[in-house]
Design a protein around this motif. Structure first.
Motif, PDB file in Angstrom:
ATOM      1  N   PHE A  47       0.856  -1.191   0.000  1.00  0.00           N
ATOM      2  CA  PHE A  47       0.000   0.000   0.000  1.00  0.00           C
ATOM      3  C   PHE A  47       0.891   1.240   0.000  1.00  0.00           C
ATOM      4  N   SER A  48       1.190   1.693  -1.194  1.00  0.00           N
ATOM      5  CA  SER A  48       1.987   2.905  -1.395  1.00  0.00           C
ATOM      6  C   SER A  48       1.481   3.552  -2.672  1.00  0.00           C
ATOM      7  N   PRO A  49       1.777   4.838  -2.894  1.00  0.00           N
ATOM      8  CA  PRO A  49       1.301   5.460  -4.129  1.00  0.00           C
ATOM      9  C   PRO A  49       1.726   4.696  -5.386  1.00  0.00           C
ATOM     10  N   GLY A  50       2.984   4.281  -5.441  1.00  0.00           N
ATOM     11  CA  GLY A  50       3.465   3.564  -6.622  1.00  0.00           C
ATOM     12  C   GLY A  50       2.773   2.231  -6.827  1.00  0.00           C
ATOM     13  N   ALA A  51       2.596   1.485  -5.743  1.00  0.00           N
ATOM     14  CA  ALA A  51       1.965   0.170  -5.833  1.00  0.00           C
ATOM     15  C   ALA A  51       0.494   0.278  -6.208  1.00  0.00           C
ATOM     16  N   VAL A  52      -0.225   1.218  -5.592  1.00  0.00           N
ATOM     17  CA  VAL A  52      -1.648   1.377  -5.884  1.00  0.00           C
ATOM     18  C   VAL A  52      -1.843   1.942  -7.291  1.00  0.00           C
ATOM     19  N   ALA A  53      -0.924   2.792  -7.725  1.00  0.00           N
ATOM     20  CA  ALA A  53      -1.002   3.329  -9.087  1.00  0.00           C
ATOM     21  C   ALA A  53      -0.858   2.219 -10.126  1.00  0.00           C
ATOM     22  N   ALA A  77      -3.352   7.967  -6.306  1.00  0.00           N
ATOM     23  CA  ALA A  77      -2.037   7.328  -6.218  1.00  0.00           C
ATOM     24  C   ALA A  77      -1.187   7.662  -7.438  1.00  0.00           C
ATOM     25  N   ARG A  78      -1.796   7.658  -8.608  1.00  0.00           N
ATOM     26  CA  ARG A  78      -1.053   7.975  -9.840  1.00  0.00           C
ATOM     27  C   ARG A  78      -0.577   9.420  -9.839  1.00  0.00           C
ATOM     28  N   ALA A  79      -1.413  10.322  -9.360  1.00  0.00           N
ATOM     29  CA  ALA A  79      -1.015  11.737  -9.299  1.00  0.00           C
ATOM     30  C   ALA A  79       0.178  11.917  -8.356  1.00  0.00           C
ATOM     31  N   ASP A 137       6.815  12.175  -7.134  1.00  0.00           N
ATOM     32  CA  ASP A 137       7.763  11.057  -7.037  1.00  0.00           C
ATOM     33  C   ASP A 137       7.357  10.051  -5.957  1.00  0.00           C
ATOM     34  N   GLY A 138       6.051   9.879  -5.761  1.00  0.00           N
ATOM     35  CA  GLY A 138       5.556   8.909  -4.803  1.00  0.00           C
ATOM     36  C   GLY A 138       5.629   9.347  -3.347  1.00  0.00           C
ATOM     37  N   ASP A 139       6.008  10.602  -3.115  1.00  0.00           N
ATOM     38  CA  ASP A 139       6.153  11.129  -1.750  1.00  0.00           C
ATOM     39  C   ASP A 139       4.945  11.989  -1.405  1.00  0.00           C
ATOM     40  N   ARG A 144       7.337  20.014   0.265  1.00  0.00           N
ATOM     41  CA  ARG A 144       8.340  20.327  -0.749  1.00  0.00           C
ATOM     42  C   ARG A 144       8.400  21.822  -1.015  1.00  0.00           C
ATOM     43  N   ASP A 145       9.611  22.336  -1.132  1.00  0.00           N
ATOM     44  CA  ASP A 145       9.821  23.762  -1.407  1.00  0.00           C
ATOM     45  C   ASP A 145       9.202  24.160  -2.732  1.00  0.00           C
ATOM     46  N   GLY A 146       8.697  25.351  -2.754  1.00  0.00           N
ATOM     47  CA  GLY A 146       8.201  25.912  -3.992  1.00  0.00           C
ATOM     48  C   GLY A 146       9.365  26.419  -4.825  1.00  0.00           C
ATOM     49  N   LYS A 147       9.082  27.036  -5.960  1.00  0.00           N
ATOM     50  CA  LYS A 147      10.127  27.537  -6.858  1.00  0.00           C
ATOM     51  C   LYS A 147      10.986  28.600  -6.185  1.00  0.00           C
ATOM     52  N   SER A 148      10.416  29.288  -5.220  1.00  0.00           N
ATOM     53  CA  SER A 148      11.143  30.349  -4.532  1.00  0.00           C
ATOM     54  C   SER A 148      12.194  29.805  -3.576  1.00  0.00           C
ATOM     55  N   GLY A 149      12.145  28.496  -3.319  1.00  0.00           N
ATOM     56  CA  GLY A 149      13.079  27.907  -2.368  1.00  0.00           C
ATOM     57  C   GLY A 149      12.551  27.938  -0.951  1.00  0.00           C
TER      58      GLY A 149
END
Length: 197
Positions: A52-58, A90-92, A98-100, A107-112
């Motif tokens: 049960f993880s995004p990659g597996a369910v995708a 899960a696919r999204a 990247d499955g996270d 996750r940081d935006g473009k501004s850092g």
């Protein structure tokens, strides 16, 4: 260590406290079933799927996922449409993050800089199965129970952001608060119904 009271089942709640994909799937399932039934769903899937993880369910065969949803007790009262939505979610996550799952709000935006509450809300609303209300409730859940410190998260969460609002699953921490949220939802539904007539 984070502890939650979202499904009222200790094993399911332990999963939700530590697995961000499970938490997001629980929120996705929170539709046309009691809140605690929705948030117990991910634990059922963990027990029924090899992984049960995004990659597996995708990647799983759609029929196999549907079978896991339909197995008694069913994950949701609408197993077909919800299995499809969970796989799309899960696919999204697999494709865009990247499955996270936590990258959506970390996750940081473009501004850092770390993403703001408004940016996290935008990202949540872009996910399959997440409209404005569901995204705001999940943002409030992250802020109230999972230590999210993004700038402006309460404002972005709207009516679900204030402390002690008792409007959604974001405010449920024990049986008493669960009952208070139910009462608030019932009152809001009645008020909306009376306003329409």
């Amino acid at each position: 260590m984070t502890t939650v009271y979202l499904s009222t089942d200790p094993k399911a709640d332990e999963l939700l406290a530590h697995d961000r994909f499970a938490l997001l799937v629980g929120m996705l399932l929170d539709q046309q079933v009691p809140m605690e039934t929705a948030f117990a769903g991910p634990q059922k899937l963990v027990e029924r799927l090899d992984e049960f993880s995004p990659g597996a369910v995708a990647a799983i065969d759609e029929d196999a996922l549907l079978a896991a949803f339909k197995q008694t007790p069913a994950v949701h009262r609408f197993p077909g449409s919800m299995a499809t939505r969970v796989q799309a979610l899960a696919r999204a996550i697999a494709d865009d993050y990247d499955g996270d799952t936590a990258a959506i709000w970390q996750r940081d935006g473009k501004s850092g800089n770390a993403p703001s509450g408004a940016e996290i809300l935008r990202r949540l609303k872009a996910l399959p199965g997440f409209g404005e209300q569901k995204a705001k409730i999940f943002l409030a859940l992250l802020g109230k129970q999972f230590g999210l410190e993004a700038d402006g998260w309460r404002e972005a969460a709207g009516d679900y952001g204030p402390a002690g609002a008792f409007r959604s699953i974001a405010d449920v921490v024990d049986d008493e608060s669960l009952q208070r949220v139910r009462e608030t939802k019932k009152a809001l539904k009645a008020a909306a119904k009376n306003g329409q007539s």
